[in-house]
Design a protein around this motif. Sequence first.
Motif, PDB file in Angstrom:
ATOM      1  N   HIS A 106     -49.114 -12.742 -17.705  1.00 12.60           N
ATOM      2  CA  HIS A 106     -47.700 -12.810 -17.349  1.00 12.60           C
ATOM      3  C   HIS A 106     -47.058 -11.428 -17.263  1.00 12.60           C
ATOM      4  N   GLY A 107     -47.888 -10.391 -17.173  1.00 10.64           N
ATOM      5  CA  GLY A 107     -47.364  -9.045 -17.016  1.00 10.64           C
ATOM      6  C   GLY A 107     -46.716  -8.495 -18.262  1.00 10.64           C
ATOM      7  N   ILE A 108     -47.113  -9.003 -19.416  1.00  4.53           N
ATOM      8  CA  ILE A 108     -46.547  -8.563 -20.690  1.00  4.53           C
ATOM      9  C   ILE A 108     -47.531  -7.595 -21.346  1.00  4.53           C
ATOM     10  N   THR A 109     -47.062  -6.402 -21.671  1.00  6.71           N
ATOM     11  CA  THR A 109     -47.920  -5.351 -22.225  1.00  6.71           C
ATOM     12  C   THR A 109     -48.273  -5.632 -23.676  1.00  6.71           C
ATOM     13  N   VAL A 110     -49.543  -5.519 -24.004  1.00  5.28           N
ATOM     14  CA  VAL A 110     -50.024  -5.692 -25.378  1.00  5.28           C
ATOM     15  C   VAL A 110     -50.748  -4.413 -25.804  1.00  5.28           C
ATOM     16  N   CYS A 188     -38.433 -12.397 -31.298  1.00  3.10           N
ATOM     17  CA  CYS A 188     -37.586 -13.249 -30.455  1.00  3.10           C
ATOM     18  C   CYS A 188     -37.925 -14.706 -30.709  1.00  3.10           C
ATOM     19  N   GLU A 189     -36.910 -15.495 -31.016  1.00  2.00           N
ATOM     20  CA  GLU A 189     -37.111 -16.907 -31.332  1.00  2.00           C
ATOM     21  C   GLU A 189     -36.762 -17.776 -30.125  1.00  2.00           C
ATOM     22  N   PHE A 190     -37.635 -18.758 -29.864  1.00  2.57           N
ATOM     23  CA  PHE A 190     -37.459 -19.662 -28.733  1.00  2.57           C
ATOM     24  C   PHE A 190     -37.534 -21.105 -29.207  1.00  2.57           C
ATOM     25  N   ILE A 191     -36.592 -21.917 -28.741  1.00  7.47           N
ATOM     26  CA  ILE A 191     -36.533 -23.333 -29.084  1.00  7.47           C
ATOM     27  C   ILE A 191     -36.391 -24.130 -27.801  1.00  7.47           C
ATOM     28  N   GLY A 192     -37.255 -25.121 -27.637  1.00  7.22           N
ATOM     29  CA  GLY A 192     -37.279 -25.847 -26.377  1.00  7.22           C
ATOM     30  C   GLY A 192     -37.656 -24.940 -25.227  1.00  7.22           C
ATOM     31  N   GLY A 193     -38.403 -23.880 -25.533  1.00  6.60           N
ATOM     32  CA  GLY A 193     -38.834 -22.925 -24.518  1.00  6.60           C
ATOM     33  C   GLY A 193     -37.778 -21.931 -24.099  1.00  6.60           C
ATOM     34  N   LYS A 194     -36.594 -21.986 -24.714  1.00  2.82           N
ATOM     35  CA  LYS A 194     -35.484 -21.109 -24.342  1.00  2.82           C
ATOM     36  C   LYS A 194     -35.121 -20.167 -25.488  1.00  2.82           C
ATOM     37  N   PHE A 195     -34.690 -18.966 -25.122  1.00  2.00           N
ATOM     38  CA  PHE A 195     -34.352 -17.942 -26.098  1.00  2.00           C
ATOM     39  C   PHE A 195     -33.166 -18.364 -26.961  1.00  2.00           C
ATOM     40  N   LEU A 196     -33.304 -18.211 -28.269  1.00  3.36           N
ATOM     41  CA  LEU A 196     -32.209 -18.508 -29.200  1.00  3.36           C
ATOM     42  C   LEU A 196     -31.595 -17.214 -29.729  1.00  3.36           C
ATOM     43  N   ILE A 240     -29.966  -9.681 -34.271  1.00  2.00           N
ATOM     44  CA  ILE A 240     -29.355  -8.685 -33.387  1.00  2.00           C
ATOM     45  C   ILE A 240     -28.296  -9.357 -32.521  1.00  2.00           C
ATOM     46  N   LYS A 241     -27.089  -8.856 -32.572  1.00  2.00           N
ATOM     47  CA  LYS A 241     -26.015  -9.426 -31.761  1.00  2.00           C
ATOM     48  C   LYS A 241     -26.200  -9.059 -30.294  1.00  2.00           C
ATOM     49  N   ASN A 242     -25.995 -10.046 -29.428  1.00  5.85           N
ATOM     50  CA  ASN A 242     -26.007  -9.827 -27.968  1.00  5.85           C
ATOM     51  C   ASN A 242     -27.285  -9.140 -27.498  1.00  5.85           C
ATOM     52  N   PHE A 243     -28.421  -9.567 -28.049  1.00  3.39           N
ATOM     53  CA  PHE A 243     -29.691  -8.965 -27.663  1.00  3.39           C
ATOM     54  C   PHE A 243     -30.015  -9.276 -26.205  1.00  3.39           C
ATOM     55  N   SER A 244     -30.461  -8.259 -25.488  1.00  2.48           N
ATOM     56  CA  SER A 244     -30.826  -8.431 -24.082  1.00  2.48           C
ATOM     57  C   SER A 244     -32.077  -7.624 -23.792  1.00  2.48           C
ATOM     58  N   SER A 245     -33.006  -8.214 -23.041  1.00  8.48           N
ATOM     59  CA  SER A 245     -34.240  -7.527 -22.687  1.00  8.48           C
ATOM     60  C   SER A 245     -34.859  -8.220 -21.482  1.00  8.48           C
ATOM     61  N   PRO A 246     -35.458  -7.456 -20.564  1.00  8.22           N
ATOM     62  CA  PRO A 246     -36.173  -8.078 -19.447  1.00  8.22           C
ATOM     63  C   PRO A 246     -37.373  -8.890 -19.903  1.00  8.22           C
ATOM     64  N   LEU A 247     -37.801  -8.682 -21.161  1.00 10.01           N
ATOM     65  CA  LEU A 247     -38.921  -9.448 -21.687  1.00 10.01           C
ATOM     66  C   LEU A 247     -38.580 -10.926 -21.868  1.00 10.01           C
ATOM     67  N   ILE A 248     -37.315 -11.241 -22.086  1.00  8.91           N
ATOM     68  CA  ILE A 248     -36.930 -12.621 -22.377  1.00  8.91           C
ATOM     69  C   ILE A 248     -37.361 -13.551 -21.245  1.00  8.91           C
ATOM     70  N   GLU A 249     -37.084 -13.166 -20.016  1.00  6.42           N
ATOM     71  CA  GLU A 249     -37.473 -13.999 -18.874  1.00  6.42           C
ATOM     72  C   GLU A 249     -38.987 -14.158 -18.813  1.00  6.42           C
ATOM     73  N   ASN A 272     -41.473   6.685 -27.284  1.00  2.00           N
ATOM     74  CA  ASN A 272     -41.302   6.952 -25.851  1.00  2.00           C
ATOM     75  C   ASN A 272     -40.633   5.806 -25.102  1.00  2.00           C
ATOM     76  N   GLY A 273     -40.229   4.780 -25.845  1.00  4.59           N
ATOM     77  CA  GLY A 273     -39.555   3.646 -25.217  1.00  4.59           C
ATOM     78  C   GLY A 273     -40.495   2.602 -24.646  1.00  4.59           C
ATOM     79  N   ASN A 274     -41.789   2.709 -24.928  1.00  3.15           N
ATOM     80  CA  ASN A 274     -42.758   1.714 -24.466  1.00  3.15           C
ATOM     81  C   ASN A 274     -42.788   0.537 -25.437  1.00  3.15           C
ATOM     82  N   THR A 275     -42.728  -0.677 -24.892  1.00  4.10           N
ATOM     83  CA  THR A 275     -42.681  -1.869 -25.728  1.00  4.10           C
ATOM     84  C   THR A 275     -43.983  -2.651 -25.600  1.00  4.10           C
ATOM     85  N   TYR A 276     -44.529  -3.040 -26.758  1.00  2.00           N
ATOM     86  CA  TYR A 276     -45.791  -3.773 -26.814  1.00  2.00           C
ATOM     87  C   TYR A 276     -45.569  -5.099 -27.548  1.00  2.00           C
ATOM     88  N   THR A 277     -46.020  -6.173 -26.949  1.00  3.31           N
ATOM     89  CA  THR A 277     -45.965  -7.487 -27.592  1.00  3.31           C
ATOM     90  C   THR A 277     -47.293  -7.718 -28.291  1.00  3.31           C
TER      91      THR A 277
END
Length: 314
Positions: A106-110, A188-196, A240-249, A272-277
């Motif tokens: 899914h194009g997610i960096t590990v 990041c917590e997901f319920i019913g497949g959606k970000f909480l 985290i209040k109002n968390f936003s990230s392109p990773l959520i989608e 360096n700002g690189n994010t790893y899941t």
Amino acid sequence: MDKVYVIHENEEWCEPLFSALKNEGVPYENWHLREGSVPLDSVPPNGVFYNRMSASSHSRGHRYAPELTHAMLTWLEAYGRTVLNGRNALGLELSKVAQYEALKKHGITVPQTTAVVGDQQLIQAAEHFPKPFITKHNRAGKGLGVHQFQSVGALKQFIESGQLEPSVDGVMLLQEYISSPDQTITRCEFIGGKFLYAVKVDTSEGFELCPAEACTVGEQFCPTDGSEASATKRPKFEIIKNFSSPLIEKYEQFLKEEQISFAGIEHITDANGNTYTYDVNTNTNYNPQAEEAAGIFGMNEVARTLKKAVLSNK
């Protein structure tokens, strides 16, 4: 109304869910699968089946609970029952190798990772691996078995001293060490497949990061025992209040395609700002202090999602 059948092996972790289901007026049955049987020649009951089996069950003396759960889910799915976090979710829960390969699709960096069986093979793999690095169990949970090494020599000495505990499935992972400047990770917590919501987790005291208040490792309470932070110490967990990230989608699409309804997904960002899941938890728990401070309650949302599933179940 049909029942919700909760499949698990840890009573303490499920008490908040049972309480939330009671508050929502949802009938439920407790299926604790530390041991038991699967009547393959019988028809399963109607209802909604929620799998909360944990990869760390062996650390509580329930070595074969995941295998029993796999048999149970196979039986339920064969009869077309509604199963949330079914066999595919269980497979990802039990194997970080499976997690990483699915995330990469899914194009997610590990993190760079090598799977190894055998102590000498682990040492040999480390000789050609970036330093520093960590070892971890393929089948684990709560950060069990995670150790950081600055050199191959340090790893060899650790192994020869008998300190490197084996993974329950025999597969050890060699993984690049990702350093966070502020010593935190994000879950990041997901319920019913959606970000909480997203929660910041302080990793400065170690890797055993289960959010549950009742979380224990052997005889030792993990650092997330629900105690309040001191005036000079930041909270272990903080939403985290109002968390936003392109990773959520990307995460939501990953969960949809992998047929996962409930999950906590953890990532870390380097200097360096690189994010790893690096971890997908399909048996997710929530920290009560962090939720109280933010006024958001994961188990209540889980109970409401299960209630909708029961009402729509045919």
